[in-house]
Enzyme design. Structure first.
Site, PDB file in Angstrom:
ATOM      1  N   GLY A  17       0.765  -1.247   0.000  1.00  0.00           N
ATOM      2  CA  GLY A  17       0.000   0.000   0.000  1.00  0.00           C
ATOM      3  C   GLY A  17       0.787   1.284   0.000  1.00  0.00           C
ATOM      4  O   GLY A  17       0.199   2.351  -0.202  1.00  0.00           O
ATOM      5  N   GLU A  52       4.218  -6.382   2.027  1.00  0.00           N
ATOM      6  CA  GLU A  52       3.907  -6.826   0.659  1.00  0.00           C
ATOM      7  C   GLU A  52       3.841  -5.645  -0.317  1.00  0.00           C
ATOM      8  O   GLU A  52       2.806  -5.395  -0.921  1.00  0.00           O
ATOM      9  CB  GLU A  52       2.534  -7.523   0.649  1.00  0.00           C
ATOM     10  N   GLY A  84       4.144  -3.397  -3.619  1.00  0.00           N
ATOM     11  CA  GLY A  84       4.192  -3.570  -5.067  1.00  0.00           C
ATOM     12  C   GLY A  84       4.613  -2.257  -5.690  1.00  0.00           C
ATOM     13  O   GLY A  84       5.756  -2.044  -6.072  1.00  0.00           O
ATOM     14  N   ARG A  85       3.652  -1.317  -5.695  1.00  0.00           N
ATOM     15  CA  ARG A  85       3.855  -0.021  -6.348  1.00  0.00           C
ATOM     16  C   ARG A  85       5.119   0.702  -5.873  1.00  0.00           C
ATOM     17  O   ARG A  85       5.827   1.298  -6.672  1.00  0.00           O
ATOM     18  CB  ARG A  85       2.629   0.849  -6.044  1.00  0.00           C
ATOM     19  N   CYS A  98     -11.255   1.233 -29.694  1.00  0.00           N
ATOM     20  CA  CYS A  98     -12.617   1.687 -30.005  1.00  0.00           C
ATOM     21  C   CYS A  98     -13.459   1.803 -28.735  1.00  0.00           C
ATOM     22  O   CYS A  98     -14.405   1.026 -28.521  1.00  0.00           O
ATOM     23  CB  CYS A  98     -13.261   0.718 -30.982  1.00  0.00           C
ATOM     24  N   GLU A  99     -13.077   2.692 -27.882  1.00  0.00           N
ATOM     25  CA  GLU A  99     -13.795   2.963 -26.631  1.00  0.00           C
ATOM     26  C   GLU A  99     -13.612   4.436 -26.309  1.00  0.00           C
ATOM     27  O   GLU A  99     -12.467   4.937 -26.371  1.00  0.00           O
ATOM     28  CB  GLU A  99     -13.186   2.175 -25.457  1.00  0.00           C
ATOM     29  N   TYR A 109       1.391  -1.887 -12.128  1.00  0.00           N
ATOM     30  CA  TYR A 109       0.019  -1.986 -12.648  1.00  0.00           C
ATOM     31  C   TYR A 109      -0.089  -1.386 -14.056  1.00  0.00           C
ATOM     32  O   TYR A 109      -1.103  -0.795 -14.413  1.00  0.00           O
ATOM     33  CB  TYR A 109      -0.982  -1.349 -11.671  1.00  0.00           C
TER      34      TYR A 109
HETATM   35  N1  LLP Z   1      -1.027  -7.089  -0.697  1.00  0.00           N
HETATM   36  C1  LLP Z   1      -2.303  -7.289  -1.046  1.00  0.00           C
HETATM   37  C2  LLP Z   1      -3.098  -8.251  -0.304  1.00  0.00           C
HETATM   38  C3  LLP Z   1      -2.860  -6.552  -2.109  1.00  0.00           C
HETATM   39  O1  LLP Z   1      -4.131  -6.739  -2.431  1.00  0.00           O
HETATM   40  C4  LLP Z   1      -2.067  -5.614  -2.805  1.00  0.00           C
HETATM   41  C5  LLP Z   1      -2.611  -4.852  -3.919  1.00  0.00           C
HETATM   42  C6  LLP Z   1      -0.715  -5.457  -2.412  1.00  0.00           C
HETATM   43  C7  LLP Z   1      -0.238  -6.207  -1.345  1.00  0.00           C
HETATM   44  C8  LLP Z   1       0.206  -4.489  -3.092  1.00  0.00           C
HETATM   45  O2  LLP Z   1      -0.234  -3.198  -2.944  1.00  0.00           O
HETATM   46  P1  LLP Z   1       0.699  -1.965  -3.355  1.00  0.00           P
HETATM   47  O3  LLP Z   1       1.916  -1.966  -2.461  1.00  0.00           O
HETATM   48  O4  LLP Z   1       1.103  -2.117  -4.764  1.00  0.00           O
HETATM   49  O5  LLP Z   1      -0.148  -0.790  -3.124  1.00  0.00           O
HETATM   50  N2  LLP Z   1      -4.476  -1.905  -9.930  1.00  0.00           N
HETATM   51  C9  LLP Z   1      -4.485  -0.871  -8.906  1.00  0.00           C
HETATM   52  C10 LLP Z   1      -3.881  -1.358  -7.625  1.00  0.00           C
HETATM   53  C11 LLP Z   1      -4.559  -2.571  -7.083  1.00  0.00           C
HETATM   54  C12 LLP Z   1      -3.897  -3.087  -5.843  1.00  0.00           C
HETATM   55  C13 LLP Z   1      -4.412  -4.427  -5.495  1.00  0.00           C
HETATM   56  N3  LLP Z   1      -3.800  -4.995  -4.343  1.00  0.00           N
HETATM   57  C14 LLP Z   1      -3.791   0.361  -9.448  1.00  0.00           C
HETATM   58  O6  LLP Z   1      -3.399   0.355 -10.607  1.00  0.00           O
HETATM   59  O7  LLP Z   1      -3.657   1.359  -8.748  1.00  0.00           O
END
Ligand code: LLP
Length: 413
Positions: A237, A273, A275-276, A342-343, A371
């Site tokens: 997050g 965890e 990601g971003r 086409c959207e 993402y």
């Molecule tokens: N852990 C769990 C259980 C999650 O559901 C997620 C993301 C993460 C970790 C990683 O979150 P991060 O550190 O990346 O914020 N597609 C959307 C984001 C969806 C996130 C889904 N879950 C976007 O493009 O903003």
């Protein structure tokens, strides 16, 4: 940052982006290895106690990106069987893999158990039963955490907010205590941890601190019932800078808050965890201007990348900074930057002010390392873009551009 302008030309680390794009074609995702490595090291260095950083593969699933982090000691946060398959291929230690997701199939649970991952994060009582039954059938004991939904407002976009009562994720805070007691009675379940994840692109620490405090409180009550925890998984997050107005939390503050909240549980390993945070600003999408067009008063710049390559603007009205790869100093125009799909929803930016460069010019869409490609599709039968990893003054193609043949390869006539 891995991407910088020098004398008006965009560089990915030490390489000229225009030269890469001219050689490899567009649209193309370009990643900076050093940016991603530095982000990992920043977060890793922010914790002062035992921790595991399990990279959320969903943000960028390319094997080379997963490998880049696993080489630095990262694990993986997976949400499907094939993400575990990817993690294994990239050499991730199964003992650093956590399995999230709101509905794991029996087949996926089996695969996780066979691979002896660190823990499966159960998101409902029903799912917990399925994990217990599957483990019994395989003659194993499943290490689990319950994903608790702490009902805290993460103050982010509603589509990426996950820790509120009204969201489908996790076990309601008020019920988690009872479910843990039931889990304790299950023969093939080993209670290993507890998890929460309240949302993505968080720009404020306080919701994470509030959620941590609630979860720590629950853990104390459970400890009174002889339930002990070897892992506390605080989810992902952490937000990043997309626009100059964003002010995401400092990682040191983040780690300090989390460690403070769980200071009564010193023996537990902290799992996070992200990601971003690791990948987001480590990638750009480079695209070519195909045409200019004016409908009445409205200017359009039509590019060769579309919502099939980058869905975030269409899906969340997400903001991505867009700039010409070669700055021209020409006056700006106000326009919509749109793709070829086409959207009507196929746009990257609306009423956006950008230097008015000619057809054939290149644009860079920033902050697309997370993402971006991982949410790409073949809608309109568009082949997916290629992906390139830059390391200082050299680059590697880490995914070939798709062809028409690739698109029909699984179809049977
Ligand atoms: N852990 C769990 C259980 C999650 O559901 C997620 C993301 C993460 C970790 C990683 O979150 P991060 O550190 O990346 O914020 N597609 C959307 C984001 C969806 C996130 C889904 N879950 C976007 O493009 O903003």
């Amino acid at each position: 940052m891995g991407f910088n302008f020098k004398s008006g030309q965009l560089f990915a680390e030490s390489l000229n982006v225009k030269e890469i794009a001219e050689k490899e074609g567009t649209p193309v995702y370009i990643y900076s290895k050093n940016h991603m490595q530095n982000q990992f090291k920043k977060l890793d260095g922010a914790f002062s106690r035992k921790h595991i950083i399990s990279f959320a593969i969903k943000s960028n699933s390319n094997l080379n990106i997963i490998k880049l982090f696993s080489a630095l000691g990262a694990g993986a946060d997976i949400v499907s069987k094939c993400e575990l398959f990817r993690a294994k291929k990239a050499g991730v230690d199964p003992q650093k893999v956590v399995f999230s997701g709101v509905a794991k199939t029996v087949n996926e649970i089996e695969y996780a158990l066979e691979n002896n991952i660190l823990m499966i994060n159960a998101e409902s009582y029903d799912e917990l039963l399925a994990i217990n039954e599957t483990a019994a059938r395989l003659g194993k004991k499943a290490r689990i955490a319950l994903r608790v939904n702490p009902d805290v407002d993460p103050k982010t976009h509603p589509y990426i907010s996950t820790g509120l009562k009204k969201n489908k994720f996790g076990i309601p805070y008020d019920e988690a205590f009872e479910v843990y007691l039931k889990a304790k009675e299950m023969k093939n379940i080993e209670i290993y941890g507890i998890q929460f994840h309240i949302g993505s692109q968080l720009t404020d620490i306080s919701p994470i601190a509030d959620a941590s405090a609630k979860v720590a409180d629950l853990m104390k009550h459970l400890r009174d019932k002889n339930i002990n925890f070897r892992a506390v998984d605080v989810g992902g997050g952490l937000g990043i800078v997309y626009s100059d107005e964003d002010n995401p939390p400092d990682v040191k503050e983040y780690a300090k808050n989390v460690e403070r909240a769980f200071s009564d549980f010193k023996d537990a390993v902290i799992v996070c965890e992200p990601g971003r945070f690791l990948t987001g600003n480590g990638g750009i999408l480079v695209t070519k201007i195909l045409y200019h067009k004016k409908n009445g008063e409205k200017n359009f710049i039509i590019i060769d990348a579309g919502m099939n390559d980058l869905l975030r603007p269409s899906l969340y009205q997400a903001y991505h900074k867009i700039k010409p790869v070669m700055q021209s100093g020409r006056p700006k125009i106000k326009c919509d930057i749109v793709g070829p799909i086409c959207e009507t929803g196929d746009f990257f930016a609306r009423d956006y002010e950008i230097e008015n460069i000619d057809n054939g010019g290149l644009l860079s869409v920033f902050s697309t390392g997370a993402y971006g490609f991982s949410m790409a599709s073949n809608y309109n039968s568009k082949p997916k873009a290629s992906e390139i990893l830059v390391d200082d003054n050299s680059y590697t193609i880490i995914r070939k551009r798709e062809t028409c043949e690739d698109l029909i390869s699984g179809e049977l006539i």
